[in-house]
Design a protein around this motif. Structure first.
Motif, PDB file in Angstrom:
ATOM      1  N   ASN A 179       7.452   4.268   3.219  1.00  0.00           N
ATOM      2  CA  ASN A 179       8.008   5.512   3.755  1.00  0.00           C
ATOM      3  C   ASN A 179       9.278   5.216   4.540  1.00  0.00           C
ATOM      4  O   ASN A 179       9.610   4.051   4.761  1.00  0.00           O
ATOM      5  CB  ASN A 179       6.979   6.238   4.629  1.00  0.00           C
ATOM      6  CG  ASN A 179       6.485   5.377   5.765  1.00  0.00           C
ATOM      7  OD1 ASN A 179       7.253   4.977   6.637  1.00  0.00           O
ATOM      8  ND2 ASN A 179       5.202   5.027   5.740  1.00  0.00           N
ATOM      9  N   THR A 211      13.406   3.971  -0.759  1.00  0.00           N
ATOM     10  CA  THR A 211      11.966   4.273  -0.783  1.00  0.00           C
ATOM     11  C   THR A 211      11.527   4.627  -2.195  1.00  0.00           C
ATOM     12  O   THR A 211      10.462   4.207  -2.647  1.00  0.00           O
ATOM     13  CB  THR A 211      11.671   5.439   0.188  1.00  0.00           C
ATOM     14  OG1 THR A 211      12.189   5.110   1.459  1.00  0.00           O
ATOM     15  CG2 THR A 211      10.185   5.701   0.307  1.00  0.00           C
ATOM     16  N   ASN A 254       3.693  -6.022   8.060  1.00  0.00           N
ATOM     17  CA  ASN A 254       4.395  -4.908   7.428  1.00  0.00           C
ATOM     18  C   ASN A 254       5.884  -5.219   7.407  1.00  0.00           C
ATOM     19  O   ASN A 254       6.400  -5.879   8.293  1.00  0.00           O
ATOM     20  CB  ASN A 254       4.123  -3.617   8.197  1.00  0.00           C
ATOM     21  CG  ASN A 254       2.682  -3.176   8.040  1.00  0.00           C
ATOM     22  OD1 ASN A 254       2.048  -3.442   7.023  1.00  0.00           O
ATOM     23  ND2 ASN A 254       2.157  -2.526   9.050  1.00  0.00           N
ATOM     24  N   LYS A 301       7.143   8.834  -5.410  1.00  0.00           N
ATOM     25  CA  LYS A 301       7.210   9.554  -4.130  1.00  0.00           C
ATOM     26  C   LYS A 301       8.035  10.813  -4.292  1.00  0.00           C
ATOM     27  O   LYS A 301       9.021  10.785  -4.971  1.00  0.00           O
ATOM     28  CB  LYS A 301       7.821   8.647  -3.074  1.00  0.00           C
ATOM     29  CG  LYS A 301       6.957   7.455  -2.781  1.00  0.00           C
ATOM     30  CD  LYS A 301       6.017   7.713  -1.645  1.00  0.00           C
ATOM     31  CE  LYS A 301       4.814   6.791  -1.721  1.00  0.00           C
ATOM     32  NZ  LYS A 301       3.899   6.941  -0.622  1.00  0.00           N
ATOM     33  N   GLN A 339       4.255  -0.790   3.998  1.00  0.00           N
ATOM     34  CA  GLN A 339       2.955  -1.198   4.543  1.00  0.00           C
ATOM     35  C   GLN A 339       2.197  -2.030   3.518  1.00  0.00           C
ATOM     36  O   GLN A 339       2.058  -1.622   2.370  1.00  0.00           O
ATOM     37  CB  GLN A 339       2.145   0.038   4.932  1.00  0.00           C
ATOM     38  CG  GLN A 339       2.682   0.717   6.176  1.00  0.00           C
ATOM     39  CD  GLN A 339       2.275   2.164   6.279  1.00  0.00           C
ATOM     40  OE1 GLN A 339       1.245   2.552   5.749  1.00  0.00           O
ATOM     41  NE2 GLN A 339       3.104   2.960   6.928  1.00  0.00           N
ATOM     42  N   HIS A 393       0.810  -1.216   0.000  1.00  0.00           N
ATOM     43  CA  HIS A 393       0.000   0.000   0.000  1.00  0.00           C
ATOM     44  C   HIS A 393       0.842   1.263   0.000  1.00  0.00           C
ATOM     45  O   HIS A 393       0.569   2.214  -0.704  1.00  0.00           O
ATOM     46  CB  HIS A 393      -0.911   0.006   1.230  1.00  0.00           C
ATOM     47  CG  HIS A 393      -2.221  -0.657   0.969  1.00  0.00           C
ATOM     48  ND1 HIS A 393      -3.290  -0.535   1.800  1.00  0.00           N
ATOM     49  CD2 HIS A 393      -2.622  -1.480  -0.036  1.00  0.00           C
ATOM     50  CE1 HIS A 393      -4.300  -1.234   1.318  1.00  0.00           C
ATOM     51  NE2 HIS A 393      -3.912  -1.820   0.217  1.00  0.00           N
ATOM     52  N   ASP A 394       1.851   1.239   0.845  1.00  0.00           N
ATOM     53  CA  ASP A 394       2.604   2.479   1.024  1.00  0.00           C
ATOM     54  C   ASP A 394       4.041   2.165   1.425  1.00  0.00           C
ATOM     55  O   ASP A 394       4.326   1.093   1.969  1.00  0.00           O
ATOM     56  CB  ASP A 394       1.928   3.326   2.104  1.00  0.00           C
ATOM     57  CG  ASP A 394       2.439   4.756   2.100  1.00  0.00           C
ATOM     58  OD1 ASP A 394       2.991   5.185   1.054  1.00  0.00           O
ATOM     59  OD2 ASP A 394       2.301   5.441   3.122  1.00  0.00           O
ATOM     60  N   GLY A 426       3.335   4.595  -7.531  1.00  0.00           N
ATOM     61  CA  GLY A 426       3.184   5.994  -7.137  1.00  0.00           C
ATOM     62  C   GLY A 426       4.523   6.632  -6.926  1.00  0.00           C
ATOM     63  O   GLY A 426       5.251   6.248  -6.046  1.00  0.00           O
ATOM     64  N   ALA A 441       8.750   2.756  -4.259  1.00  0.00           N
ATOM     65  CA  ALA A 441       7.590   3.575  -4.650  1.00  0.00           C
ATOM     66  C   ALA A 441       7.386   3.540  -6.161  1.00  0.00           C
ATOM     67  O   ALA A 441       6.255   3.437  -6.637  1.00  0.00           O
ATOM     68  CB  ALA A 441       7.789   5.004  -4.175  1.00  0.00           C
TER      69      ALA A 441
END
Lengths: 213, 68
Positions: free
Chosen positions: A163, A202, A189, A213, A182, A160-161, A211, A206
């Motif tokens: 960071n 990251t 996670n 970042k 995540q 999902h994400d 997406g 990403a």
């Protein structure tokens, strides 16, 4: 009537999951993962269990080597202790002349072997704690001690994400931080702790999940 | 005095014996981890180090058996 808003045209290519070719070229340079590598993009000599034939590893992460400084320091300190013993015993009025020489020799050798195993296990804990990012999934290999190891993996589509956090003076100087990935729902996670170049790591993940970042 | 020497010898040999088992566990872990992730030269080097570790521990056990 004139259109107030026209949604941008999404090509088929934009909707499709990202591939290695879509990642920014400066982040992908072929590297050789050596014994002390902790950040390696596109390593050609790393393989893992259950790796598909056409599955390319894009990112190989370990804790920054500077995080090993504590056990290296302890090892050096422990190595020096027996050297100080002949000077310490007379100061403390301790007499070990009644102890057989053979026993002293064996004790010294055993002591140094124990230090060696402490250094080896500490090195292995660093060496086998690996975070791998491929085109299809993320593999997190955790090695806690001589009897515990854990291997977790998730597909890119479940992420999902992503960071990262970089807290502290030393981590800023040596440019390392924690990367958090995540995943969807009740899945675990993933985290790459004290990873070097967390921003770049990251960015790579990403880009892979779609997406920027 | 003889009894003390014997107790010391048995205790030392037991300790080193356990240590030899520990080195075997480490070697086994290296093999298991190398199956999970393979880093060509580095993994082989670690396997060699773990093997040398076992040899040293067994040598120490033999040395203790002879010297003590």
């Amino acid at each position: 009537m004139e259109d107030i808003f026209v949604s941008p045209h999404h090509s088929k290519k934009e909707d499709a999951p990202m591939t290695r070719q879509d990642i920014e070229p400066e982040l992908i340079t072929k590297h050789h993962a050596h014994l002390f590598s902790s950040f390696c993009t596109d390593p050609h000599d790393v393989h893992f269990e259950n790796q598909e034939e056409d599955e390319k590893i894009l990112l190989f992460l370990r804790r920054h080597f500077i995080t090993n400084i504590s056990w290296i320091f302890i090892t050096i300190l422990l190595t020096l202790i027996p050297v100080l013993i002949p000077f310490l015993f007379p100061l403390l009025n301790l007499n070990i002349s009644f102890v057989p020489t053979g026993l002293i020799t064996i004790s010294f050798l055993f002591y140094y072997l124990a230090i060696f195993s402490y250094a080896l296990v500490s090195f292995m804990t660093w060496f086998y704690n690996i975070f791998i990012v491929t085109e299809q999934r993320i593999v997190d290999i955790d090695y806690s001690n001589t009897v515990i190891h854990n291997v977790a993996e998730t597909k890119m589509t479940h992420i999902h994400d992503v960071n990262y956090t970089q807290v502290g003076f030393i981590s800023s100087i040596f440019n390392y931080g924690n990367v958090f990935v995540q995943t969807a729902g009740s899945e675990v996670n993933f985290e790459a702790l004290s990873a070097p170049k967390p921003r770049e790591a990251t960015k790579i993940i990403a880009n892979l999940i779609g997406g920027k970042k | 005095m003889e009894l003390t020497a014997l107790i010391v010898k048995i205790t030392t040999l037991t300790l080193i014996g356990f240590y030899v088992i520990f080195t075997l566990v480490i070697f086994n872990q290296v093999l298991v981890m190398n199956r999970i992730v393979m880093l060509n030269h580095a993994s082989n080097l670690l396997k060699i180090i773990a093997t040398v570790h076992i040899i040293l521990a067994v040598s120490l056990f033999i040395a203790a058996l002879v010297i003590l």
